[in-house]
Design an enzyme around this catalytic site. Structure first.
Site, PDB file in Angstrom:
ATOM      1  N   TRP A 142       0.772  -1.012   0.117  1.00  0.00           N
ATOM      2  CA  TRP A 142       0.063  -0.208  -0.115  1.00  0.00           C
ATOM      3  C   TRP A 142       0.712   1.138  -0.141  1.00  0.00           C
ATOM      4  O   TRP A 142       0.633   2.263  -0.489  1.00  0.00           O
ATOM      5  CB  TRP A 142      -0.881  -0.122   1.200  1.00  0.00           C
ATOM      6  CG  TRP A 142      -1.990  -0.910   0.962  1.00  0.00           C
ATOM      7  CD1 TRP A 142      -2.511  -2.111   1.437  1.00  0.00           C
ATOM      8  CD2 TRP A 142      -2.901  -0.968  -0.195  1.00  0.00           C
ATOM      9  NE1 TRP A 142      -3.394  -2.722   0.769  1.00  0.00           N
ATOM     10  CE2 TRP A 142      -3.742  -1.972  -0.212  1.00  0.00           C
ATOM     11  CE3 TRP A 142      -3.395  -0.008  -1.260  1.00  0.00           C
ATOM     12  CZ2 TRP A 142      -4.955  -2.255  -0.932  1.00  0.00           C
ATOM     13  CZ3 TRP A 142      -4.430  -0.348  -2.084  1.00  0.00           C
ATOM     14  CH2 TRP A 142      -5.254  -1.279  -2.002  1.00  0.00           C
ATOM     15  N   ASP A 168      -1.867   6.585   6.211  1.00  0.00           N
ATOM     16  CA  ASP A 168      -2.808   5.678   5.866  1.00  0.00           C
ATOM     17  C   ASP A 168      -3.494   4.632   6.883  1.00  0.00           C
ATOM     18  O   ASP A 168      -2.543   3.570   7.054  1.00  0.00           O
ATOM     19  CB  ASP A 168      -2.505   4.889   4.364  1.00  0.00           C
ATOM     20  CG  ASP A 168      -3.526   3.988   3.906  1.00  0.00           C
ATOM     21  OD1 ASP A 168      -4.580   3.791   4.469  1.00  0.00           O
ATOM     22  OD2 ASP A 168      -3.267   3.272   2.777  1.00  0.00           O
ATOM     23  N   LYS A 195     -12.634  -2.123   5.938  1.00  0.00           N
ATOM     24  CA  LYS A 195     -11.802  -2.866   6.713  1.00  0.00           C
ATOM     25  C   LYS A 195     -12.379  -2.847   8.315  1.00  0.00           C
ATOM     26  O   LYS A 195     -12.937  -3.826   8.868  1.00  0.00           O
ATOM     27  CB  LYS A 195     -10.321  -2.565   6.901  1.00  0.00           C
ATOM     28  CG  LYS A 195      -9.669  -3.114   5.626  1.00  0.00           C
ATOM     29  CD  LYS A 195      -9.593  -2.455   4.410  1.00  0.00           C
ATOM     30  CE  LYS A 195      -8.948  -3.153   3.244  1.00  0.00           C
ATOM     31  NZ  LYS A 195      -8.210  -1.956   2.435  1.00  0.00           N
TER      32      LYS A 195
HETATM   33  C1  LIG Z   1      -7.749  -1.320   1.493  1.00  0.00           C
HETATM   34  C2  LIG Z   1      -6.605  -0.472   1.413  1.00  0.00           C
HETATM   35  C3  LIG Z   1      -6.433   0.640   0.649  1.00  0.00           C
HETATM   36  C4  LIG Z   1      -7.068   0.936  -0.482  1.00  0.00           C
HETATM   37  O1  LIG Z   1      -8.507   1.104  -0.219  1.00  0.00           O
HETATM   38  P1  LIG Z   1      -9.851   1.432  -1.250  1.00  0.00           P
HETATM   39  O2  LIG Z   1     -10.883   1.974  -0.473  1.00  0.00           O
HETATM   40  O3  LIG Z   1     -10.184  -0.083  -1.973  1.00  0.00           O
HETATM   41  O4  LIG Z   1      -9.207   2.414  -2.218  1.00  0.00           O
HETATM   42  C5  LIG Z   1      -5.575   1.662   1.019  1.00  0.00           C
HETATM   43  N1  LIG Z   1      -4.556   1.343   1.906  1.00  0.00           N
HETATM   44  C6  LIG Z   1      -4.653   0.288   2.604  1.00  0.00           C
HETATM   45  C7  LIG Z   1      -3.848   0.219   3.801  1.00  0.00           C
HETATM   46  C8  LIG Z   1      -5.519  -0.546   2.568  1.00  0.00           C
HETATM   47  O5  LIG Z   1      -5.793  -1.794   3.531  1.00  0.00           O
END
Ligand SMILES: *Cc1c(COP(=O)(O)O)cnc(C)c1O
Length: 359
Positions: free
Chosen positions: A102, A172, A196
């Site tokens: 990511w 993030d 998540k």
């Molecule tokens: C799932 C995830 C993303 C992507 O998320 P989207 O909503 O599909 O754009 C980005 N960063 C991390 C750490 C993730 O687990």
């Protein structure tokens, strides 16, 4: 059919209580005569849902007054671009830490907008550890420093907030938000996709310190402009109203569990159990440095990968689903977000033990 134990990385397990409440309220929300899906986002009913969600999130995370809390579209991936577009503030550089898949994606997106200074990278260890924060390159001319607090694919998690010597910290937090207490005041931006730990997909939560926003290029579409969204309660256009309602229900559920401190205890206990089961076995292993193992996403490989298929088929028979690992790391991955029950983790461990005995 009974509900399975869902170890999927995202979209992922939701609490039964939340789904049942949504079901009960599906046709007629609190005597409004309509489903939440059918409500005007500007009507008093939906406005109350929106306000309650925001207030609950602020309470759960203890978000200070000088932060805007935004609910946007475009997922976490959209923010990879919207962040440099919003908070470079005339600067030309930003620092990034690469700890896995990511972070790598965030870096790639940022390069379209600024010079990326790679403060640190765990690529040489194949993303199984986190470089010492004291060795990071911190460029004081950088507009911000970006990192990924939990790498969902590699299963690597920061156990502490890194010290950036005054550079605004951008995180993030998609796959570990609300799983442990964090001091929000240490951050410039915290952002996360909701699918998540917060509920279904469809919303990106952005928590941003208010001195960082307001200075953007006119070419930025206004729905991606943090200041304009802040001025309009994140409703410059029609938001994902039903998803907004569902994440609101998840916040109420989390409060009823005792909030973040209580859920952290559950998360630690579940992760500890599962890592122990992996440690003591001769069949399963996890490559991540013990100091940085994720409490949320636990990848593991089987010593003999020709057994993978049989493992997944057996798991499926035992109502354990979503365990196939990401293609980048192979093997298995158990995502045990806030909504995963102790019963689910115990069932997985029992199956792993049994599979090892009989294979
Ligand atoms: C799932 C995830 C993303 C992507 O998320 P989207 O909503 O599909 O754009 C980005 N960063 C991390 C750490 C993730 O687990």
């Amino acid at each position: 059919m009974a509900r399975a134990f869902n170890f999927s990385a995202g979209p992922s397990v939701l609490p039964d209580e939340v789904l049942k409440q949504a079901q009960a309220e599906l046709l007629d929300w609190r005597s409004s005569g309509m489903s939440v899906m059918e409500m005007s986002h500007r009507g008093k009913e939906f406005m109350s849902i929106a306000e309650e969600f925001k207030a609950d999130l602020i309470e759960l995370m203890a978000i200070p007054d000088n932060y805007k809390v935004l609910f946007l579209q475009g997922g976490a991936t959209g923010q990879f671009s919207f962040i440099p577009q919003n908070i470079l503030r005339g600067k030309t550089k930003a620092c990034y830490v690469n700890t896995g898949a990511w972070s790598t994606k965030a870096i790639k997106a940022a390069k379209n907008y600024c010079d990326v200074i790679l403060s640190a990278s765990a690529e040489s260890s194949n993303f199984t550890d986190i470089p010492n924060v004291s060795d990071w390159v911190l460029d004081q001319d950088a507009a911000y420093l970006h990192y990924t607090s939990n790498e969902t694919i590699q299963g690597v998690e920061f156990q502490e907030i890194p010290e950036t010597k005054g550079i605004p910290l951008v995180c993030d937090m998609s796959s570990n938000i609300l799983s442990r207490p964090v001091d929000v005041s240490r951050y410039g931006i915290i952002y996360a996709g909701t699918q998540k730990n917060m509920g279904p997909s469809g919303i990106a939560v952005v928590i941003v310190r208010d001195d960082l926003i307001g200075e953007v290029d006119k070419s930025l579409p206004e729905i991606f402009d943090y200041q304009k969204q802040a001025n309009n309660d994140s409703m410059l256009n029609t938001p994902a109203t039903y998803n907004w309602y569902l994440v609101g229900l998840v916040m109420k559920w989390l409060k009823a569990q005792g909030g973040i401190a209580a859920i952290e205890k559950q998360n630690i206990a579940q992760a500890t159990k599962l890592y122990q089961a992996i440690e003591i076995s001769d069949l399963y292993s996890n490559p991540v440095d013990k100091a940085y193992r994720s409490r949320m996403n636990i990848p593991f490989v089987l010593k003999d990968n020709t057994l993978d298929k049989a493992f997944l088929a057996g798991a499926d028979k035992n109502a354990l689903i979503g365990l196939k690992g990401h293609r980048l790391v192979g093997g298995m991955r158990a995502s045990i977000y806030n909504a995963m029950t102790d019963t689910g983790v115990d069932a997985l461990i029992d199956f792993m033990v049994e599979f090892e005995k009989t294979s």
